[in-house]
Scaffold this motif. Sequence first.
Motif, PDB file in Angstrom:
ATOM      1  N   LEU A 150       2.252  -0.679   9.098  1.00 34.51           N
ATOM      2  CA  LEU A 150       1.007  -1.114   8.469  1.00 34.51           C
ATOM      3  C   LEU A 150       0.435  -2.280   9.247  1.00 34.51           C
ATOM      4  O   LEU A 150       1.163  -3.159   9.705  1.00 34.51           O
ATOM      5  CB  LEU A 150       1.263  -1.566   7.032  1.00 34.51           C
ATOM      6  CG  LEU A 150       1.738  -0.502   6.056  1.00 34.51           C
ATOM      7  CD1 LEU A 150       1.987  -1.132   4.692  1.00 34.51           C
ATOM      8  CD2 LEU A 150       0.751   0.612   5.951  1.00 34.51           C
ATOM      9  N   VAL A 151      -0.884  -2.287   9.382  1.00 39.51           N
ATOM     10  CA  VAL A 151      -1.579  -3.380  10.060  1.00 39.51           C
ATOM     11  C   VAL A 151      -2.663  -3.883   9.120  1.00 39.51           C
ATOM     12  O   VAL A 151      -3.447  -3.097   8.588  1.00 39.51           O
ATOM     13  CB  VAL A 151      -2.211  -2.897  11.390  1.00 39.51           C
ATOM     14  CG1 VAL A 151      -2.971  -4.031  12.057  1.00 39.51           C
ATOM     15  CG2 VAL A 151      -1.149  -2.340  12.312  1.00 39.51           C
ATOM     16  N   CYS A 152      -2.711  -5.194   8.905  1.00 35.30           N
ATOM     17  CA  CYS A 152      -3.730  -5.777   8.043  1.00 35.30           C
ATOM     18  C   CYS A 152      -5.104  -5.550   8.665  1.00 35.30           C
ATOM     19  O   CYS A 152      -5.321  -5.858   9.835  1.00 35.30           O
ATOM     20  CB  CYS A 152      -3.474  -7.266   7.859  1.00 35.30           C
ATOM     21  SG  CYS A 152      -4.742  -8.106   6.858  1.00 35.30           S
ATOM     22  N   GLY A 153      -6.022  -5.015   7.878  1.00 41.19           N
ATOM     23  CA  GLY A 153      -7.370  -4.740   8.348  1.00 41.19           C
ATOM     24  C   GLY A 153      -8.195  -5.992   8.572  1.00 41.19           C
ATOM     25  O   GLY A 153      -9.278  -5.932   9.143  1.00 41.19           O
ATOM     26  N   ARG A 154      -7.699  -7.125   8.169  1.00 41.85           N
ATOM     27  CA  ARG A 154      -8.443  -8.381   8.321  1.00 41.85           C
ATOM     28  C   ARG A 154      -7.881  -9.253   9.450  1.00 41.85           C
ATOM     29  O   ARG A 154      -8.598  -9.631  10.346  1.00 41.85           O
ATOM     30  CB  ARG A 154      -8.402  -9.152   7.001  1.00 41.85           C
ATOM     31  CG  ARG A 154      -9.243 -10.384   6.990  1.00 41.85           C
ATOM     32  CD  ARG A 154     -10.295 -10.296   5.911  1.00 41.85           C
ATOM     33  NE  ARG A 154     -11.054 -11.511   5.879  1.00 41.85           N
ATOM     34  CZ  ARG A 154     -12.303 -11.569   6.303  1.00 41.85           C
ATOM     35  NH1 ARG A 154     -12.904 -10.518   6.759  1.00 41.85           N
ATOM     36  NH2 ARG A 154     -12.960 -12.708   6.247  1.00 41.85           N
ATOM     37  N   CYS A 155      -6.578  -9.558   9.404  1.00 38.41           N
ATOM     38  CA  CYS A 155      -6.001 -10.496  10.373  1.00 38.41           C
ATOM     39  C   CYS A 155      -5.116  -9.827  11.414  1.00 38.41           C
ATOM     40  O   CYS A 155      -4.733 -10.472  12.386  1.00 38.41           O
ATOM     41  CB  CYS A 155      -5.220 -11.588   9.649  1.00 38.41           C
ATOM     42  SG  CYS A 155      -3.658 -11.026   8.936  1.00 38.41           S
ATOM     43  N   GLY A 156      -4.762  -8.569  11.216  1.00 41.23           N
ATOM     44  CA  GLY A 156      -3.944  -7.852  12.188  1.00 41.23           C
ATOM     45  C   GLY A 156      -2.447  -8.027  12.012  1.00 41.23           C
ATOM     46  O   GLY A 156      -1.671  -7.556  12.846  1.00 41.23           O
ATOM     47  N   ALA A 157      -2.011  -8.687  10.939  1.00 36.63           N
ATOM     48  CA  ALA A 157      -0.570  -8.834  10.690  1.00 36.63           C
ATOM     49  C   ALA A 157       0.059  -7.452  10.560  1.00 36.63           C
ATOM     50  O   ALA A 157      -0.582  -6.510  10.102  1.00 36.63           O
ATOM     51  CB  ALA A 157      -0.345  -9.649   9.416  1.00 36.63           C
ATOM     52  N   ARG A 158       1.323  -7.335  10.961  1.00 38.98           N
ATOM     53  CA  ARG A 158       2.008  -6.044  10.924  1.00 38.98           C
ATOM     54  C   ARG A 158       3.175  -6.081   9.944  1.00 38.98           C
ATOM     55  O   ARG A 158       3.851  -7.087   9.807  1.00 38.98           O
ATOM     56  CB  ARG A 158       2.544  -5.678  12.300  1.00 38.98           C
ATOM     57  CG  ARG A 158       1.448  -5.418  13.300  1.00 38.98           C
ATOM     58  CD  ARG A 158       2.035  -4.961  14.630  1.00 38.98           C
ATOM     59  NE  ARG A 158       0.997  -4.610  15.559  1.00 38.98           N
ATOM     60  CZ  ARG A 158       0.453  -3.396  15.659  1.00 38.98           C
ATOM     61  NH1 ARG A 158       0.871  -2.431  14.878  1.00 38.98           N
ATOM     62  NH2 ARG A 158      -0.502  -3.152  16.532  1.00 38.98           N
ATOM     63  N   ALA A 159       3.413  -4.947   9.310  1.00 35.53           N
ATOM     64  CA  ALA A 159       4.558  -4.772   8.422  1.00 35.53           C
ATOM     65  C   ALA A 159       5.189  -3.426   8.754  1.00 35.53           C
ATOM     66  O   ALA A 159       4.483  -2.435   8.944  1.00 35.53           O
ATOM     67  CB  ALA A 159       4.141  -4.814   6.958  1.00 35.53           C
ATOM     68  N   GLY A 160       6.495  -3.370   8.834  1.00 34.73           N
ATOM     69  CA  GLY A 160       7.186  -2.148   9.200  1.00 34.73           C
ATOM     70  C   GLY A 160       7.156  -1.083   8.134  1.00 34.73           C
ATOM     71  O   GLY A 160       7.229   0.106   8.422  1.00 34.73           O
ATOM     72  N   SER A 161       7.031  -1.482   6.895  1.00 35.34           N
ATOM     73  CA  SER A 161       7.014  -0.523   5.789  1.00 35.34           C
ATOM     74  C   SER A 161       6.075  -1.039   4.705  1.00 35.34           C
ATOM     75  O   SER A 161       5.666  -2.195   4.743  1.00 35.34           O
ATOM     76  CB  SER A 161       8.427  -0.365   5.225  1.00 35.34           C
ATOM     77  OG  SER A 161       8.905  -1.599   4.719  1.00 35.34           O
ATOM     78  N   PRO A 162       5.719  -0.189   3.732  1.00 34.62           N
ATOM     79  CA  PRO A 162       4.828  -0.661   2.665  1.00 34.62           C
ATOM     80  C   PRO A 162       5.393  -1.906   1.980  1.00 34.62           C
ATOM     81  O   PRO A 162       6.583  -1.971   1.687  1.00 34.62           O
ATOM     82  CB  PRO A 162       4.768   0.513   1.701  1.00 34.62           C
ATOM     83  CG  PRO A 162       5.076   1.704   2.541  1.00 34.62           C
ATOM     84  CD  PRO A 162       6.058   1.213   3.582  1.00 34.62           C
ATOM     85  N   GLN A 163       4.551  -2.879   1.795  1.00 34.18           N
ATOM     86  CA  GLN A 163       4.936  -4.142   1.173  1.00 34.18           C
ATOM     87  C   GLN A 163       4.318  -4.235  -0.216  1.00 34.18           C
ATOM     88  O   GLN A 163       3.122  -3.986  -0.363  1.00 34.18           O
ATOM     89  CB  GLN A 163       4.462  -5.321   2.027  1.00 34.18           C
ATOM     90  CG  GLN A 163       5.013  -5.306   3.447  1.00 34.18           C
ATOM     91  CD  GLN A 163       6.500  -5.524   3.466  1.00 34.18           C
ATOM     92  OE1 GLN A 163       7.015  -6.431   2.836  1.00 34.18           O
ATOM     93  NE2 GLN A 163       7.200  -4.675   4.193  1.00 34.18           N
ATOM     94  N   PRO A 164       5.097  -4.592  -1.227  1.00 36.26           N
ATOM     95  CA  PRO A 164       4.552  -4.648  -2.595  1.00 36.26           C
ATOM     96  C   PRO A 164       3.474  -5.701  -2.779  1.00 36.26           C
ATOM     97  O   PRO A 164       2.698  -5.623  -3.717  1.00 36.26           O
ATOM     98  CB  PRO A 164       5.769  -4.953  -3.468  1.00 36.26           C
ATOM     99  CG  PRO A 164       6.788  -5.514  -2.542  1.00 36.26           C
ATOM    100  CD  PRO A 164       6.503  -4.945  -1.174  1.00 36.26           C
ATOM    101  N   THR A 165       3.387  -6.674  -1.876  1.00 32.37           N
ATOM    102  CA  THR A 165       2.382  -7.731  -2.023  1.00 32.37           C
ATOM    103  C   THR A 165       1.103  -7.431  -1.262  1.00 32.37           C
ATOM    104  O   THR A 165       0.144  -8.178  -1.354  1.00 32.37           O
ATOM    105  CB  THR A 165       2.956  -9.074  -1.538  1.00 32.37           C
ATOM    106  OG1 THR A 165       3.405  -8.919  -0.189  1.00 32.37           O
ATOM    107  CG2 THR A 165       4.110  -9.519  -2.424  1.00 32.37           C
ATOM    108  N   TRP A 166       1.071  -6.353  -0.486  1.00 29.18           N
ATOM    109  CA  TRP A 166      -0.127  -5.980   0.266  1.00 29.18           C
ATOM    110  C   TRP A 166      -1.076  -5.209  -0.625  1.00 29.18           C
ATOM    111  O   TRP A 166      -0.690  -4.610  -1.620  1.00 29.18           O
ATOM    112  CB  TRP A 166       0.254  -5.113   1.468  1.00 29.18           C
ATOM    113  CG  TRP A 166       0.785  -5.900   2.633  1.00 29.18           C
ATOM    114  CD1 TRP A 166       1.672  -6.939   2.578  1.00 29.18           C
ATOM    115  CD2 TRP A 166       0.480  -5.707   4.006  1.00 29.18           C
ATOM    116  NE1 TRP A 166       1.938  -7.408   3.829  1.00 29.18           N
ATOM    117  CE2 TRP A 166       1.226  -6.659   4.743  1.00 29.18           C
ATOM    118  CE3 TRP A 166      -0.325  -4.828   4.690  1.00 29.18           C
ATOM    119  CZ2 TRP A 166       1.166  -6.752   6.113  1.00 29.18           C
ATOM    120  CZ3 TRP A 166      -0.379  -4.918   6.068  1.00 29.18           C
ATOM    121  CH2 TRP A 166       0.351  -5.871   6.771  1.00 29.18           C
TER     122      TRP A 166
END
Length: 69
Positions: free
Chosen positions: A20-36
């Motif tokens: 997953l890549v944040c559509g705003r800042c570009g942060a990456r997460a390897g799997s779905p995050q409950p806080t996203w």
Amino acid sequence: MTSLPGGSDDSGSPVEPPPLVCGRCGARAGSPQPTWTCSVENGARQYFCDGCSRENLRAIEGRLDSAWW
């Protein structure tokens, strides 16, 4: 033949979803995050990290597209 999302490739091993890549800042997460936050805008699914979600909570609650943030 039809396969389900997240199934397996021709070798039989599981197919990993793209990070997953944040559509705003570009942060990456390897799997779905409950806080996203997940948003569907113009038919496209976008994810936003918890920091961007918190910073733009009023716009998100008002259902404004991220372009207005």
